[in-house]
Design an enzyme around this catalytic site. Structure first.
Site, PDB file in Angstrom:
ATOM      1  N   HIS A 191      80.077  68.070  74.761  1.00 40.12           N
ATOM      2  CA  HIS A 191      81.408  68.047  74.165  1.00 40.12           C
ATOM      3  C   HIS A 191      82.369  68.685  75.155  1.00 40.12           C
ATOM      4  O   HIS A 191      82.197  69.839  75.549  1.00 40.12           O
ATOM      5  CB  HIS A 191      81.409  68.788  72.821  1.00 40.12           C
ATOM      6  CG  HIS A 191      80.684  68.033  71.751  1.00 40.12           C
ATOM      7  ND1 HIS A 191      79.932  68.626  70.774  1.00 40.12           N
ATOM      8  CD2 HIS A 191      80.623  66.688  71.527  1.00 40.12           C
ATOM      9  CE1 HIS A 191      79.417  67.684  69.983  1.00 40.12           C
ATOM     10  NE2 HIS A 191      79.815  66.512  70.425  1.00 40.12           N
ATOM     11  N   ARG A 193      85.387  69.946  75.423  1.00 36.71           N
ATOM     12  CA  ARG A 193      86.220  71.148  75.308  1.00 36.71           C
ATOM     13  C   ARG A 193      85.406  72.435  75.232  1.00 36.71           C
ATOM     14  O   ARG A 193      85.986  73.524  75.228  1.00 36.71           O
ATOM     15  CB  ARG A 193      87.078  71.030  74.056  1.00 36.71           C
ATOM     16  CG  ARG A 193      86.266  70.918  72.752  1.00 36.71           C
ATOM     17  CD  ARG A 193      87.172  70.467  71.624  1.00 36.71           C
ATOM     18  NE  ARG A 193      86.438  70.268  70.371  1.00 36.71           N
ATOM     19  CZ  ARG A 193      86.987  69.754  69.271  1.00 36.71           C
ATOM     20  NH1 ARG A 193      88.254  69.410  69.283  1.00 36.71           N
ATOM     21  NH2 ARG A 193      86.284  69.607  68.178  1.00 36.71           N
ATOM     22  N   GLU A 194      84.084  72.344  75.177  1.00 35.39           N
ATOM     23  CA  GLU A 194      83.246  73.529  74.993  1.00 35.39           C
ATOM     24  C   GLU A 194      82.924  74.143  76.363  1.00 35.39           C
ATOM     25  O   GLU A 194      81.779  74.146  76.815  1.00 35.39           O
ATOM     26  CB  GLU A 194      81.994  73.123  74.193  1.00 35.39           C
ATOM     27  CG  GLU A 194      82.392  72.579  72.820  1.00 35.39           C
ATOM     28  CD  GLU A 194      81.278  71.845  72.059  1.00 35.39           C
ATOM     29  OE1 GLU A 194      80.136  71.808  72.535  1.00 35.39           O
ATOM     30  OE2 GLU A 194      81.565  71.322  70.964  1.00 35.39           O
ATOM     31  N   ARG A 249      87.126  66.158  72.967  1.00 33.60           N
ATOM     32  CA  ARG A 249      85.705  66.375  72.667  1.00 33.60           C
ATOM     33  C   ARG A 249      84.778  65.238  73.130  1.00 33.60           C
ATOM     34  O   ARG A 249      83.695  65.479  73.639  1.00 33.60           O
ATOM     35  CB  ARG A 249      85.583  66.523  71.141  1.00 33.60           C
ATOM     36  CG  ARG A 249      84.183  66.431  70.569  1.00 33.60           C
ATOM     37  CD  ARG A 249      84.286  66.515  69.040  1.00 33.60           C
ATOM     38  NE  ARG A 249      83.068  66.110  68.355  1.00 33.60           N
ATOM     39  CZ  ARG A 249      82.128  66.949  67.941  1.00 33.60           C
ATOM     40  NH1 ARG A 249      82.232  68.233  68.188  1.00 33.60           N
ATOM     41  NH2 ARG A 249      81.070  66.508  67.305  1.00 33.60           N
ATOM     42  N   ARG A 267      76.307  62.105  68.645  1.00 34.42           N
ATOM     43  CA  ARG A 267      76.029  61.312  67.446  1.00 34.42           C
ATOM     44  C   ARG A 267      75.586  59.898  67.833  1.00 34.42           C
ATOM     45  O   ARG A 267      75.512  59.025  66.996  1.00 34.42           O
ATOM     46  CB  ARG A 267      77.293  61.180  66.565  1.00 34.42           C
ATOM     47  CG  ARG A 267      77.864  62.465  66.025  1.00 34.42           C
ATOM     48  CD  ARG A 267      76.973  63.084  64.959  1.00 34.42           C
ATOM     49  NE  ARG A 267      77.620  64.249  64.366  1.00 34.42           N
ATOM     50  CZ  ARG A 267      77.677  65.454  64.932  1.00 34.42           C
ATOM     51  NH1 ARG A 267      77.086  65.661  66.109  1.00 34.42           N
ATOM     52  NH2 ARG A 267      78.301  66.451  64.328  1.00 34.42           N
ATOM     53  N   HIS A 319      76.188  73.984  73.350  1.00 28.42           N
ATOM     54  CA  HIS A 319      77.515  73.741  72.768  1.00 28.42           C
ATOM     55  C   HIS A 319      78.228  75.075  72.580  1.00 28.42           C
ATOM     56  O   HIS A 319      77.677  76.133  72.802  1.00 28.42           O
ATOM     57  CB  HIS A 319      77.387  73.121  71.362  1.00 28.42           C
ATOM     58  CG  HIS A 319      76.757  71.778  71.331  1.00 28.42           C
ATOM     59  ND1 HIS A 319      77.470  70.638  71.121  1.00 28.42           N
ATOM     60  CD2 HIS A 319      75.464  71.384  71.467  1.00 28.42           C
ATOM     61  CE1 HIS A 319      76.668  69.592  71.133  1.00 28.42           C
ATOM     62  NE2 HIS A 319      75.434  70.014  71.340  1.00 28.42           N
ATOM     63  N   SER A 320      79.455  74.990  72.077  1.00 31.96           N
ATOM     64  CA  SER A 320      80.112  76.148  71.480  1.00 31.96           C
ATOM     65  C   SER A 320      80.961  75.587  70.351  1.00 31.96           C
ATOM     66  O   SER A 320      81.303  74.408  70.362  1.00 31.96           O
ATOM     67  CB  SER A 320      80.977  76.894  72.496  1.00 31.96           C
ATOM     68  OG  SER A 320      82.134  76.153  72.826  1.00 31.96           O
ATOM     69  N   TYR A 321      81.333  76.365  69.346  1.00 38.28           N
ATOM     70  CA  TYR A 321      81.085  77.767  69.197  1.00 38.28           C
ATOM     71  C   TYR A 321      80.444  78.010  67.839  1.00 38.28           C
ATOM     72  O   TYR A 321      80.455  77.090  67.017  1.00 38.28           O
ATOM     73  CB  TYR A 321      82.426  78.550  69.272  1.00 38.28           C
ATOM     74  CG  TYR A 321      83.434  78.108  68.242  1.00 38.28           C
ATOM     75  CD1 TYR A 321      83.586  78.805  67.026  1.00 38.28           C
ATOM     76  CD2 TYR A 321      84.227  76.984  68.438  1.00 38.28           C
ATOM     77  CE1 TYR A 321      84.510  78.394  66.071  1.00 38.28           C
ATOM     78  CE2 TYR A 321      85.140  76.569  67.476  1.00 38.28           C
ATOM     79  CZ  TYR A 321      85.261  77.278  66.307  1.00 38.28           C
ATOM     80  OH  TYR A 321      86.158  76.858  65.355  1.00 38.28           O
ATOM     81  N   TYR A 371      74.547  72.009  59.310  1.00 39.29           N
ATOM     82  CA  TYR A 371      75.185  70.793  58.800  1.00 39.29           C
ATOM     83  C   TYR A 371      74.311  69.596  59.132  1.00 39.29           C
ATOM     84  O   TYR A 371      73.500  69.650  60.042  1.00 39.29           O
ATOM     85  CB  TYR A 371      76.570  70.600  59.424  1.00 39.29           C
ATOM     86  CG  TYR A 371      76.603  70.753  60.915  1.00 39.29           C
ATOM     87  CD1 TYR A 371      77.148  71.897  61.508  1.00 39.29           C
ATOM     88  CD2 TYR A 371      76.069  69.778  61.751  1.00 39.29           C
ATOM     89  CE1 TYR A 371      77.161  72.053  62.879  1.00 39.29           C
ATOM     90  CE2 TYR A 371      76.081  69.934  63.127  1.00 39.29           C
ATOM     91  CZ  TYR A 371      76.630  71.078  63.685  1.00 39.29           C
ATOM     92  OH  TYR A 371      76.637  71.223  65.029  1.00 39.29           O
ATOM     93  N   GLU A 394      74.665  76.835  69.913  1.00 37.86           N
ATOM     94  CA  GLU A 394      76.119  77.019  69.857  1.00 37.86           C
ATOM     95  C   GLU A 394      76.420  78.413  70.380  1.00 37.86           C
ATOM     96  O   GLU A 394      76.058  79.409  69.758  1.00 37.86           O
ATOM     97  CB  GLU A 394      76.626  76.903  68.410  1.00 37.86           C
ATOM     98  CG  GLU A 394      76.377  75.542  67.756  1.00 37.86           C
ATOM     99  CD  GLU A 394      77.469  74.512  68.068  1.00 37.86           C
ATOM    100  OE1 GLU A 394      78.410  74.841  68.822  1.00 37.86           O
ATOM    101  OE2 GLU A 394      77.359  73.384  67.552  1.00 37.86           O
TER     102      GLU A 394
HETATM  103 ZN   LIG Z   1      79.518  70.656  70.571  1.00 36.14          ZN
END
Ligand SMILES: [Zn+2]
Ligand SMILES: *[C@@H]1O[C@H](CO)[C@@H](O)[C@H](O)[C@H]1NC(C)=O
Ligand SMILES: *[C@@H]1O[C@H](CO)[C@@H](O)[C@H](O)[C@H]1NC(C)=O
Ligand SMILES: *[C@@H]1O[C@H](CO)[C@@H](O)[C@H](O)[C@H]1NC(C)=O
Length: 434
Positions: A191, A193-194, A249, A267, A319-321, A371, A394
């Protein structure tokens, strides 16, 4: 003349760096299923209002972070209180644009305090600089480091990685050598922006290289495994966060909707693709793509892992966050048969991580603890490629800065994550070289 002006407007829009001036970050407190349903419904049209969910999924009693542009603040606040059953929220950040601007300024002005090998490990870097850093590592540590590439992205950027491999044989606990060394894959920046995730991969890779033959634990673990490290998985998206939109993202491929680009590369995998916790709307941030493996980036990584799964026993998708150390499954709340084997590794990691600065992580299976997210990376690495020790991590923080984690947290995040990872590697070593 009219055409010219129109064209000029479009071009200048395309070239500008997206402004988040006066956008606010809200933390919503969802207390019942009706509220969850209401937000879920809203999320389908949020992009029309330039409202962006920073949290990936919505659940009762879990905070939901959302960014709101100034023109939508009043109407969205009204929407949240439109029923008797009002959704409560706090304003976490008053002006996201101001935070981005301040960080850009600090990036330019603040001298690096961490300048080994002429690379500022305490700063975020462009894709070009990260790729140059990989070459530098290979020059500096020629007996340990080499480059590999898993091909090119949609926009024809190299998906370039760093391999760390010593010439020593791996050994069993009793010291007897084994024929086939096992391998590890870590990646960041799936992703875009992480930003802390590429930075953490870089910090850890450099520590393994620079402490080899100095620190006994690191020396041993570098001899026990080969390491494939892809600091930036989603290279096009990452480049876009530097040139156009700090909070982008997804990938950057074309979709069937002219103004909506990219799929969510977490995904897009063909294990239980788009069965839940993913969207079929190309404008959504969790768009699963037009078909499984529609994105060239996920195809190529899957091919690489699939071709190396005789040796790869451990995968981390950083990943974050949120500070979570997670294992499959993501597509369901059910746990796989090997859940305990996997999650005991997470427990070892978060204990060691927390011992460094006291940073608290939660661990568990993605679907139940956090999730439902189908078509995700580690469901595929575990379910299809049979990489037993597959994790989605994360990193920092828990929402104070979210994706905009300040540069002065890069080194501490690297140090604690390294400690967690070393503990996990020792745990895995005990299982794969029994
Ligand atoms: Zn992510
Ligand atoms: C790695 O080496 C550096 C100095 O070269 C040292 O400061 C650091 O503590 C070492 N890290 C580990 C984890 O051994
Ligand atoms: C390796 O991964 C491929 C998917 O690319 C899978 O079909 C195969 O069964 C896996 N092999 C092993 C030994 O797990
Ligand atoms: C998956 O990996 C486990 C442990 O390494 C092994 O026992 C099993 O045979 C593998 N399954 C497949 C389908 O290759």
């Amino acid at each position: 003349m009219v055409t010219f002006i129109l064209l000029g407007t479009i071009v200048s829009n395309v070239c500008a760096y997206k402004s988040y001036s006066k956008h606010q970050l809200w933390r919503l407190h969802v207390e019942n299923n009706e509220q969850v349903a209401k937000l879920l419904e809203f999320s389908r049209i949020a992009h029309l209002h330039d409202i962006n969910f920073w949290s990936e999924e919505f659940r009762m009693n879990m905070p939901i972070d959302i960014s709101i542009p100034p023109e939508a603040i009043d109407s969205f606040s009204e929407y949240l209180s439109s029923n008797d059953d009002k959704i409560k929220y706090d304003v976490v950040m008053n002006d996201i644009g101001a935070v981005i601007d301040r960080q850009k300024l600090l990036h330019k002005l603040r001298p690096s305090t961490f300048n080994a090998d002429d690379f500022a490990y305490d700063k975020y870097h462009t894709l070009e600089d990260i790729h140059a850093w990989i070459d530098k590592m290979v020059q500096t540590y020629p007996t340990l480091a080499s480059t590999f590439t898993v091909g090119q992205s949609y926009e024809k950027r190299d998906m370039k990685g760093l391999k760390i491999s010593s010439s020593k044989l791996a050994t069993k606990r009793d010291g007897t050598p084994v024929n086939q060394k096992k391998a590890v894959w870590w990646d960041g920046g799936i992703h875009a922006r992480e930003w802390i995730s590429p930075a953490t991969n870089i910090f850890i890779a450099h520590t393994l290289l620079s402490n080899y033959s100095k620190d006994p634990t690191i020396t041993h673990l570098v001899d026990q495994f080969d390491y494939y490290i892809l600091p930036v998985f989603n290279v096009d998206g990452y480049a876009y966060t530097w040139s156009k939109d700090r909070l982008w993202r997804k990938t950057r491929s074309k979709t069937i909707i002219p103004l909506c680009f990219g799929a969510d590369p977490n995904r897009n995998w063909d294990y239980k693709w788009c069965e839940g916790g993913a969207s079929r709307d190309p404008c959504s941030d969790t768009y699963c793509g037009g078909k499984p493996f529609s994105e060239i980036e996920t195809v190529q990584v899957s091919k690489f892992i699939g071709a190396h799964n005789d040796t790869i026993v451990h995968y981390i998708n950083f990943h974050s966050y949120s500070q979570l150390w997670m294992t499959p499954w993501g597509y369901t709340t059910k746990k796989p048969d090997q859940f305990k084997l996997q999650d005991d590794g997470s427990a070892a990691a978060v204990d060691a991580l927390g011992a460094v600065f006291g940073t608290q992580y939660v661990h568990g299976n993605i679907g139940a603890t956090i999730y439902v997210a189908s078509g995700n990376t580690v469901d595929w690495t575990s379910g299809t490629a049979n990489v037993t020790f597959s994790y989605a991590v994360e990193l920092r923080d828990t929402g104070e800065y979210g994706f905009l984690l300040p540069e002065d947290q890069i080194i501490p995040t690297g140090q604690e994550t390294l400690a967690g990872e070393l503990a996990l590697l020792k745990y895995i070593e005990g299982h794969v070289y029994a």
